[in-house]
Design an enzyme around this catalytic site. Structure first.
Site, PDB file in Angstrom:
ATOM      1  N   ASP A  52      50.626  35.357  47.848  1.00 15.14           N
ATOM      2  CA  ASP A  52      51.314  33.904  47.200  1.00 15.14           C
ATOM      3  C   ASP A  52      50.161  33.066  47.308  1.00 15.14           C
ATOM      4  O   ASP A  52      49.272  33.013  48.184  1.00 15.14           O
ATOM      5  CB  ASP A  52      52.606  33.856  47.817  1.00 15.14           C
ATOM      6  CG  ASP A  52      53.445  32.571  46.954  1.00 15.14           C
ATOM      7  OD1 ASP A  52      52.905  32.390  45.901  1.00 15.14           O
ATOM      8  OD2 ASP A  52      54.380  32.266  47.385  1.00 15.14           O
ATOM      9  N   ASP A  54      50.623  28.838  47.516  1.00 10.81           N
ATOM     10  CA  ASP A  54      51.160  27.783  48.521  1.00 10.81           C
ATOM     11  C   ASP A  54      51.668  28.148  49.786  1.00 10.81           C
ATOM     12  O   ASP A  54      52.484  28.961  49.833  1.00 10.81           O
ATOM     13  CB  ASP A  54      52.220  26.906  47.612  1.00 10.81           C
ATOM     14  CG  ASP A  54      51.623  25.513  47.392  1.00 10.81           C
ATOM     15  OD1 ASP A  54      50.460  25.133  47.470  1.00 10.81           O
ATOM     16  OD2 ASP A  54      52.602  24.600  46.990  1.00 10.81           O
TER      17      ASP A  54
END
Ligand SMILES: *[C@@H]1O[C@H](CO)[C@@H](O)[C@H](O)[C@H]1NC(C)=O
Length: 178
Positions: A52, A54
């Site tokens: 992922d 962030d």
């Protein structure tokens, strides 16, 4: 060419570093097949390591917080004479309560302070929802620019992330993606 195991790295908004989990073989391998086809050597991966963005590759939460506070300062936001500033513990709660930057600000002014701020050295606080939206839009636009500057200046990968990527990229049985 069927992925049997997906290792996923995820991070909670609170910044938990990562965890791995297994899922059963998918009933459709369409996405996984195209993942394999896109590999340069044509070999399929038995594993996929998915990142992922962030908070996983880079710890971004603090940079978001700093960018908001810098925007609030530039706009000279005041509520009853006090500055608007999001502390580390407050932002942590905000992160886990409200999704999206503009929603965070609306939540702060509507639910937490129960007042919108004055700005630009004494301009009256927004008096209706349209003016509230306009101020929040301007704050968010400025925050985004400040955030990009902070990322360019300060962002560094989390410990071990690049090493893990290098290991995975060097292993022909592992496909890597973001
Ligand atoms: C903010 O306050 C409103 C009005 O009281 C409420 O409906 C809403 O659920 C609150 N938002 C959150 C995220 O708690």
């Amino acid at each position: 060419m069927k992925a049997e195991l997906l290792l996923a790295l995820t991070a909670t908004a609170a910044g938990t570093i990562c965890h791995g989990f297994t899922i059963p073989p998918p009933t459709s391998t369409r996405g996984l097949t195209s993942l394999s086809e896109s590999s340069s050597d044509g070999s399929g991966g038995e594993f996929a390591l998915l990142f992922d963005c962030d908070g996983v590759i880079i710890e971004t939460e603090e940079l978001h917080r700093l960018a908001y506070n810098a925007a609030f300062k530039e706009f000279d936001l005041k509520i009853e004479g006090g500055d608007v500033e999001w502390s580390v513990p407050y932002y942590d709660v905000l992160q886990n309560t409200v999704g999206g930057g503009k929603n965070k600000m609306f939540y702060h002014f509507r639910n937490t302070t129960k007042a919108f701020p004055t700005f630009d050295g004494g301009t009256a606080a927004p008096a209706n929802p349209e003016e509230e939206q306009e101020l929040v839009d301007r704050l968010q636009a400025r925050k985004t620019d400040l955030y990009k500057e902070l990322i360019a200046e300060k962002a560094t990968p989390r410990p071990g992330v690049l090493e893990l990527m290098d290991q995975a990229l060097a292993d022909p049985t592992v496909r890597v993606g973001v």
